[in-house]
Design an enzyme around this catalytic site. Structure first.
Site, PDB file in Angstrom:
ATOM      1  N   SER A  16       0.811  -1.223   0.000  1.00 23.86           N
ATOM      2  CA  SER A  16       0.000   0.000   0.000  1.00 23.86           C
ATOM      3  C   SER A  16       0.841   1.269   0.000  1.00 23.86           C
ATOM      4  CB  SER A  16      -0.893  -0.001   1.246  1.00 23.86           C
ATOM      5  OG  SER A  16      -1.497   1.253   1.439  1.00 23.86           O
ATOM      6  N   TYR A  46      -1.845   5.460  -4.493  1.00 24.35           N
ATOM      7  CA  TYR A  46      -2.844   6.515  -4.378  1.00 24.35           C
ATOM      8  C   TYR A  46      -2.210   7.766  -4.950  1.00 24.35           C
ATOM      9  CZ  TYR A  46      -5.869   3.985  -1.059  1.00 24.35           C
ATOM     10  OH  TYR A  46      -6.734   3.092  -0.464  1.00 24.35           O
ATOM     11  N   THR A  65      -5.239   2.577  -7.404  1.00 24.97           N
ATOM     12  CA  THR A  65      -6.556   2.416  -6.779  1.00 24.97           C
ATOM     13  C   THR A  65      -7.444   3.583  -7.184  1.00 24.97           C
ATOM     14  OG1 THR A  65      -5.638   1.182  -4.929  1.00 24.97           O
ATOM     15  CG2 THR A  65      -7.770   2.210  -4.567  1.00 24.97           C
ATOM     16  N   LYS A  71      -7.333  -0.794  -9.941  1.00 24.04           N
ATOM     17  CA  LYS A  71      -8.000  -1.511  -8.831  1.00 24.04           C
ATOM     18  C   LYS A  71      -9.221  -0.719  -8.358  1.00 24.04           C
ATOM     19  CE  LYS A  71      -7.138  -3.182  -4.091  1.00 24.04           C
ATOM     20  NZ  LYS A  71      -7.811  -2.224  -3.221  1.00 24.04           N
ATOM     21  N   SER A 115     -12.989  -4.823  -7.472  1.00 21.01           N
ATOM     22  CA  SER A 115     -12.894  -4.651  -6.020  1.00 21.01           C
ATOM     23  C   SER A 115     -13.869  -3.586  -5.561  1.00 21.01           C
ATOM     24  CB  SER A 115     -11.464  -4.209  -5.651  1.00 21.01           C
ATOM     25  OG  SER A 115     -11.371  -3.884  -4.268  1.00 21.01           O
ATOM     26  N   HIS A 158     -13.144  -2.458  -2.474  1.00 25.95           N
ATOM     27  CA  HIS A 158     -12.287  -1.964  -1.392  1.00 25.95           C
ATOM     28  C   HIS A 158     -12.683  -2.605  -0.054  1.00 25.95           C
ATOM     29  CE1 HIS A 158      -9.277   1.445  -1.063  1.00 25.95           C
ATOM     30  NE2 HIS A 158      -9.348   1.029   0.189  1.00 25.95           N
ATOM     31  N   ARG A 163     -15.399  -0.916   2.110  1.00 25.17           N
ATOM     32  CA  ARG A 163     -14.997   0.231   2.932  1.00 25.17           C
ATOM     33  C   ARG A 163     -15.287   1.569   2.269  1.00 25.17           C
ATOM     34  NH1 ARG A 163     -11.165  -1.594   6.629  1.00 25.17           N
ATOM     35  NH2 ARG A 163      -9.671   0.113   6.473  1.00 25.17           N
TER      36      ARG A 163
HETATM   37  C1  LIG Z   1      -7.392  -2.515   6.881  1.00 20.85           C
HETATM   38  C2  LIG Z   1      -7.468  -2.357   5.390  1.00 20.85           C
HETATM   39  C3  LIG Z   1      -6.684  -1.404   4.766  1.00 20.85           C
HETATM   40  C4  LIG Z   1      -6.732  -1.270   3.382  1.00 20.85           C
HETATM   41  N1  LIG Z   1      -5.884  -0.378   2.790  1.00 20.85           N
HETATM   42  C5  LIG Z   1      -5.891  -0.281   1.438  1.00 20.85           C
HETATM   43  C6  LIG Z   1      -4.964   0.559   0.783  1.00 20.85           C
HETATM   44  O1  LIG Z   1      -4.146   1.225   1.409  1.00 20.85           O
HETATM   45  N2  LIG Z   1      -5.014   0.632  -0.566  1.00 20.85           N
HETATM   46  C7  LIG Z   1      -5.918  -0.088  -1.314  1.00 20.85           C
HETATM   47  O2  LIG Z   1      -5.934   0.008  -2.536  1.00 20.85           O
HETATM   48  N3  LIG Z   1      -6.785  -0.920  -0.710  1.00 20.85           N
HETATM   49  C8  LIG Z   1      -6.789  -1.028   0.635  1.00 20.85           C
HETATM   50  N4  LIG Z   1      -7.663  -1.893   1.235  1.00 20.85           N
HETATM   51  C9  LIG Z   1      -8.588  -2.701   0.409  1.00 20.85           C
HETATM   52  C10 LIG Z   1      -7.964  -4.054   0.060  1.00 20.85           C
HETATM   53  O3  LIG Z   1      -6.883  -3.903  -0.820  1.00 20.85           O
HETATM   54  C11 LIG Z   1      -8.961  -4.973  -0.638  1.00 20.85           C
HETATM   55  O4  LIG Z   1      -9.518  -4.332  -1.760  1.00 20.85           O
HETATM   56  C12 LIG Z   1     -10.090  -5.500   0.245  1.00 20.85           C
HETATM   57  O5  LIG Z   1      -9.856  -5.333   1.594  1.00 20.85           O
HETATM   58  C13 LIG Z   1     -10.315  -6.970  -0.062  1.00 20.85           C
HETATM   59  O6  LIG Z   1     -11.297  -7.540   0.749  1.00 20.85           O
HETATM   60  P1  LIG Z   1     -10.931  -8.503   1.999  1.00 20.85           P
HETATM   61  O7  LIG Z   1     -10.377  -7.626   3.049  1.00 20.85           O
HETATM   62  O8  LIG Z   1     -12.267  -9.065   2.355  1.00 20.85           O
HETATM   63  O9  LIG Z   1      -9.953  -9.530   1.517  1.00 20.85           O
HETATM   64  C14 LIG Z   1      -7.623  -2.061   2.629  1.00 20.85           C
HETATM   65  C15 LIG Z   1      -8.406  -3.010   3.262  1.00 20.85           C
HETATM   66  C16 LIG Z   1      -8.338  -3.175   4.620  1.00 20.85           C
HETATM   67  C17 LIG Z   1      -9.202  -4.220   5.273  1.00 20.85           C
END
Ligand SMILES: Cc1cc2nc3c(=O)[nH]c(=O)nc-3n(C[C@H](O)[C@H](O)[C@H](O)COP(=O)(O)O)c2cc1C
Length: 346
Positions: free
Chosen positions: A106, A129, A155, A212, A234, A236, A239
């Site tokens: 990340s 990012y 992303t 992504k 995705s 995310h 989130r």
């Molecule tokens: C705690 C956390 C931090 C994340 N930080 C980033 C990030 O910095 N950049 C990004 O592109 N996705 C981020 N994501 C999204 C993940 O890359 C991913 O798309 C997603 O969490 C996949 O689902 P899963 O957690 O159920 O495996 C984050 C997800 C979590 C849970």
């Protein structure tokens, strides 16, 4: 108690980590409808195994953008790993390299790219990012290039940070003011980023570009037209915009729109090797997991991640063999079907 699958790690992590930190890792946006949908989507597909196939040799190895990897499951980028383990991204990188899993690091890493590169020589991609401060983004890209990343994962689903109510309730500040983020500073992504900026990014760094956060056939088509080397389906991890489709549910329309013109990946809710096989059947070349890895990191650091990834790899291998496939490439659409509710009228 022995931890024998990823769900065991999910439960152990929730019991171990301080809730005022764990909320950030486990939570989603809004009512968390999409967060739950990500996990639930896998149960709505069932396998159609083929028998009497020679499966005495089964490999989980494949390639992602030409890079050889040990399995069709990679580590999705997740931020601020030192909040749950003192070695953070360095521990994850060591474990991923040992398991043959590609790691996507990340922009919100709490370790420097040089530290991560020194941890092992596994395949690594950089998640980018684009910040409001574009010079900072340029400096970041150039440093990443020196550190040996082999692709850039932009992303595109975070013009603004989603509203994550668990964090609000427990007072988690994103990012925590006392945490050092070498490449993010005051973390502010650029909400003005558009398709036209892809040219600018490409001209700065001649690496394969992955987008992504694609969820629709319209954007998948635009991604291909703009020369993306891969699209990564995705939401995310539930989130960002609550109420969008589960990753797995958005995958078929994206794969159909892409129609083999670039690679397709998917994430969201992957907890089992079987989940990865369903993703392959529905058009992905690989799946990625964040929380499954985060839970293992929180429970037992590098050892935990290595163990969780080896459990998942073993599940993928066993699943391939029982499906009648000897490699990830052989998993086809005909290996799954939609599971109807048992009480539905015929
Ligand atoms: C705690 C956390 C931090 C994340 N930080 C980033 C990030 O910095 N950049 C990004 O592109 N996705 C981020 N994501 C999204 C993940 O890359 C991913 O798309 C997603 O969490 C996949 O689902 P899963 O957690 O159920 O495996 C984050 C997800 C979590 C849970």
């Amino acid at each position: 108690m022995n931890l024998v699958n990823v769900t065991d790690y999910v439960e152990a992590a929730a019991a171990k980590v301080d809730p005022s930190v764990w909320c950030y890792f486990e939570g989603g946006a809004g009512d968390e409808v999409t967060l739950r949908a990500n996990v639930a989507a896998f149960d709505r597909w069932r396998f159609r195994p083929r028998v009497l196939v020679d499966v005495s040799e089964v490999t989980t190895a494949t390639t992602l953008l030409g890079t050889p990897v040990g399995m069709p499951l990679g580590v999705a980028p997740f931020a601020m790993q030192r909040l749950i383990d003192p070695s953070g991204e360095v521990a994850t990188a060591r474990a991923a390299a040992a398991a043959g899993a590609l790691m996507c690091v990340s922009t919100l890493t709490t370790s420097t790219h040089a530290e991560i590169a020194a941890a092992g020589d596994g395949p690594r991609w950089l998640q980018l990012y684009v910040l409001r401060d574009r010079q900072r983004t340029l400096d970041h890209i150039h440093e990443a290039r020196e550190a040996g990343y082999s692709a850039l994962v932009l992303t595109v689903d975070l013009p603004y940070v989603g509203r994550r109510e668990r964090d609000l309730r427990l007072g988690f500040q994103n990012p925590p003011p006392d945490l050092h983020l070498p490449y993010a500073g005051l973390f502010e992504t650029s909400p003005a980023l558009t398709w036209r900026d892809l040219e600018w990014i490409r001209s700065e760094i001649p690496l394969p570009l992955v987008l992504k956060g694609i969820l629709t056939r319209e954007d998948a088509t635009l991604a291909v037209e703009h020369g993306a080397d891969a699209v990564w389906v995705s939401n995310h991890g539930g989130r960002q915009l609550d109420g969008v489709a589960a990753g797995l549910d958005a995958l078929p329309e994206v794969a159909e729109a892409v129609d083999g013109r670039c690679e397709v990946y998917v994430d969201g809710g992957v907890r089992r090797g079987g989940d990865v096989l369903k993703a392959l059947a529905l058009g992905a070349r690989a799946a990625f997991a964040a929380r499954s890895v985060a839970c293992a990191l929180a429970v037992d650091g590098e050892r935990g991640v290595a163990h969780a990834l080896s459990l998942l790899r073993d599940e993928i291998q066993l699943g391939l063999g029982l499906l009648g496939c000897t490699s990830p490439d052989q998993v086809a659409r005909s290996h799954v079907e939609a599971a109807l509710p048992y009480d539905s009228p015929a």
